[in-house]
Enzyme design. Structure first.
Site, PDB file in Angstrom:
ATOM      1  N   LYS A   1     -12.005  -3.772  10.667  1.00 42.59           N
ATOM      2  CA  LYS A   1     -11.097  -3.598  11.594  1.00 42.59           C
ATOM      3  C   LYS A   1     -11.359  -4.159  12.876  1.00 42.59           C
ATOM      4  O   LYS A   1      -9.658  -4.957  13.754  1.00 42.59           O
ATOM      5  CB  LYS A   1     -10.734  -2.280  11.918  1.00 42.59           C
ATOM      6  CG  LYS A   1     -10.718  -1.090  10.952  1.00 42.59           C
ATOM      7  CD  LYS A   1      -9.220  -1.536  10.294  1.00 42.59           C
ATOM      8  CE  LYS A   1      -8.818  -0.834   9.066  1.00 42.59           C
ATOM      9  NZ  LYS A   1      -6.931  -1.476   8.046  1.00 42.59           N
TER      10      LYS A   1
ATOM     11  N   GLY B   1      -0.664   4.379  -0.547  1.00 41.23           N
ATOM     12  CA  GLY B   1      -1.523   5.441  -0.491  1.00 41.23           C
ATOM     13  C   GLY B   1      -0.656   5.714   0.838  1.00 41.23           C
ATOM     14  O   GLY B   1       0.311   7.047   0.889  1.00 41.23           O
ATOM     15  N   GLN B   2      -2.278   7.203   0.749  1.00 41.89           N
ATOM     16  CA  GLN B   2      -1.963   8.470   1.892  1.00 41.89           C
ATOM     17  C   GLN B   2      -0.683   7.893   2.691  1.00 41.89           C
ATOM     18  O   GLN B   2      -0.096   8.835   3.171  1.00 41.89           O
ATOM     19  CB  GLN B   2      -3.206   9.046   2.813  1.00 41.89           C
ATOM     20  CG  GLN B   2      -2.878   9.988   4.151  1.00 41.89           C
ATOM     21  CD  GLN B   2      -3.509  10.261   4.792  1.00 41.89           C
ATOM     22  OE1 GLN B   2      -4.891   9.658   4.901  1.00 41.89           O
ATOM     23  NE2 GLN B   2      -4.417  11.172   5.230  1.00 41.89           N
TER      24      GLN B   2
ATOM     25  N   GLY C   1       0.769  -0.638   0.121  1.00 44.82           N
ATOM     26  CA  GLY C   1      -0.090   0.006  -0.155  1.00 44.82           C
ATOM     27  C   GLY C   1       0.869   1.869   0.469  1.00 44.82           C
ATOM     28  O   GLY C   1       0.550   2.239   0.591  1.00 44.82           O
TER      29      GLY C   1
ATOM     30  N   ILE D   1      -6.303  10.725   9.535  1.00 47.46           N
ATOM     31  CA  ILE D   1      -4.768  11.535   9.629  1.00 47.46           C
ATOM     32  C   ILE D   1      -4.908  12.181   8.811  1.00 47.46           C
ATOM     33  O   ILE D   1      -5.536  12.211   7.689  1.00 47.46           O
ATOM     34  CB  ILE D   1      -3.916   9.987   9.085  1.00 47.46           C
ATOM     35  CG1 ILE D   1      -3.963   9.000   9.958  1.00 47.46           C
ATOM     36  CG2 ILE D   1      -2.191  10.711   9.321  1.00 47.46           C
ATOM     37  CD1 ILE D   1      -3.191   8.616  11.194  1.00 47.46           C
TER      38      ILE D   1
ATOM     39  N   ASP E   1       0.327  -7.011  -4.759  1.00 46.22           N
ATOM     40  CA  ASP E   1      -1.555  -7.186  -4.096  1.00 46.22           C
ATOM     41  C   ASP E   1      -1.595  -8.052  -3.347  1.00 46.22           C
ATOM     42  O   ASP E   1      -1.586  -9.805  -3.721  1.00 46.22           O
ATOM     43  CB  ASP E   1      -2.352  -7.901  -5.858  1.00 46.22           C
ATOM     44  CG  ASP E   1      -4.044  -7.218  -5.871  1.00 46.22           C
ATOM     45  OD1 ASP E   1      -4.060  -7.301  -3.916  1.00 46.22           O
ATOM     46  OD2 ASP E   1      -5.141  -7.899  -6.321  1.00 46.22           O
TER      47      ASP E   1
ATOM     48  N   TYR F   1     -16.163  -1.497   7.374  1.00 40.93           N
ATOM     49  CA  TYR F   1     -15.093  -1.067   7.241  1.00 40.93           C
ATOM     50  C   TYR F   1     -14.053  -1.188   8.666  1.00 40.93           C
ATOM     51  O   TYR F   1     -13.498  -1.998   8.638  1.00 40.93           O
ATOM     52  CB  TYR F   1     -14.687   0.751   6.632  1.00 40.93           C
ATOM     53  CG  TYR F   1     -12.962   0.970   7.741  1.00 40.93           C
ATOM     54  CD1 TYR F   1     -12.345   0.091   6.807  1.00 40.93           C
ATOM     55  CD2 TYR F   1     -13.410   1.914   8.462  1.00 40.93           C
ATOM     56  CE1 TYR F   1     -10.579   0.957   7.008  1.00 40.93           C
ATOM     57  CE2 TYR F   1     -12.044   2.477   8.727  1.00 40.93           C
ATOM     58  CZ  TYR F   1     -10.220   2.189   8.115  1.00 40.93           C
ATOM     59  OH  TYR F   1      -9.795   2.849   8.483  1.00 40.93           O
TER      60      TYR F   1
HETATM   61  C1  AKB Z   1     -11.428   7.202   7.910  1.00 38.97           C
HETATM   62  O1  AKB Z   1     -12.634   8.207   8.060  1.00 38.97           O
HETATM   63  O2  AKB Z   1     -12.543   5.743   7.121  1.00 38.97           O
HETATM   64  C2  AKB Z   1     -10.075   7.065   8.190  1.00 38.97           C
HETATM   65  C3  AKB Z   1      -9.776   5.808   9.515  1.00 38.97           C
HETATM   66  C4  AKB Z   1     -10.780   7.294  10.545  1.00 38.97           C
HETATM   67  O3  AKB Z   1     -10.521   4.934   9.568  1.00 38.97           O
HETATM   68  N1  AKB Z   1      -9.345   8.092   8.261  1.00 38.97           N
END
Ligand code: AKB
Length: 316
Positions: A145, A10-11, A7, A171, A52, A141
């Site tokens: 996690k 990515g940011q 990654g 971030i 990947d 998401y």
């Molecule tokens: C998001 O906004 O999805 C991310 C996070 C807080 O994990 N920046």
């Protein structure tokens, strides 16, 4: 050290790759990218490979080729895009992590994997959110996690994989844009303030969320990975905090430098996600166990962001 960053376009990955190359030598840090092209800095400063995480063989090939001993596995779909494509979020976030952990079991490399404040949910205490508390996230998401944290802990307990993790807040950075999160407003607002002098915010004015400036995120990640193994007491993921603020508070801070700056609020589907997350995180466990300490507060972060972005956008 032989490091692979998955990654790396990515940011977080694009800045972490460069930072790790500075510390451990350019040739010792392999940038793993997929479709998104890397920054010029990442591309020109060291080895680059297509990796990947969903493709285990591809990860294994690179691990063997460079005798990798540490993997920073950052490839992930964020909260807002994850809600638009939950199947893909599950696939990338879960199967990618499982592949990396399975390979760590065989090749013995150390793993960093990012969790997030998104691992918490509407039942979680929103202020001073404890390290151990009710989770129950309401986004795909967040679900990946929590499941990922448990998987990391399982691989540590059962197979001795040295996997370490942080629950990142939003971030804030000026080099690479984030890819579809709920906290993205806190970066967009800077670009729009400089370019247009006005911003349409997709969250409500008082939506306080935990945030962190990129240099602090780099420091936390590297400090955690460099800490002695016996200091790491949490193998799910550590709460990590720096600053918490609302869009209105950030707006007021930016206005100190750009007095004519205007803001409007038009909350969209991301508001519901923000409402399910903590406002202020208690990260005393990270501070206690491996000495975490942030540097940037809201005024310092805002000043630095405006300065660096003005340079980047040719408006210095
Ligand atoms: C998001 O906004 O999805 C991310 C996070 C807080 O994990 N920046």
């Amino acid at each position: 050290m032989k490091i692979l960053v998955i990654g790396a376009a990515g940011q977080i990955g694009s800045e972490l790759t460069v930072e790790l190359r500075k510390r451990y030598g350019n040739n010792n840090v392999v940038a793993g990218i997929r479709k998104t092209p890397p920054s010029e800095e990442v591309k020109n400063s060291g080895p680059l490979e297509i990796v990947d995480a969903i493709n285990k063989d591809e990860v294994e090939r690179v691990v063997k080729k460079y005798s990798i001993d540490t993997v920073f596995h950052l490839a992930s779909l964020l909260s807002a895009v994850g809600e638009k494509n939950p199947d893909l979020a599950w696939d990338v976030n879960m199967n990618g992590l499982k592949n990396v952990l399975d390979l760590a079991k065989v090749y013995g490399f150390k793993v960093f994997w990012p969790s997030s404040i998104a691992a918490f949910g509407p039942d979680t205490p929103r202020v001073k959110t404890p390290q151990t508390t009710v989770m129950n996230p309401s986004t795909m998401y967040g679900i990946t996690k929590v499941a990922g944290e448990l998987l990391c802990n399982y691989y540590f307990q059962k197979f001795g994989v040295d996997v370490r993790s942080l629950r990142y807040p939003g971030i804030i950075s000026y080099k690479t844009l984030p890819g579809g999160g709920t906290t993205d407003y806190a970066i967009e607002i800077f670009y729009e303030a400089i370019k247009k002098g006005s911003y349409n915010c997709f969250l409500k004015s008082d939506s306080t969320l935990p945030m962190m400036y990129m240099p602090d995120a780099m420091k936390a990640t590297i400090d955690l990975m460099e800490a002695n193994k016996d200091k790491i007491k949490v193998r799910t993921s550590y709460n990590l905090a720096a600053i918490s603020f609302s869009p209105e508070e950030l707006y007021s801070e930016i206005k100190k430098s750009i007095p004519d700056f205007k803001i409007k609020y038009a909350p969209d589907f991301r508001q519901k996600i923000a409402d399910s997350w903590p406002k202020i995180i208690d990260d005393s466990k990270a501070r206690q166990d491996w000495g975490w300490k942030h540097e940037y507060d809201l005024p310092e972060m805002t000043k630095d962001m405006l300065e660096k972005l003005r340079e980047k956008l040719g408006q210095a």
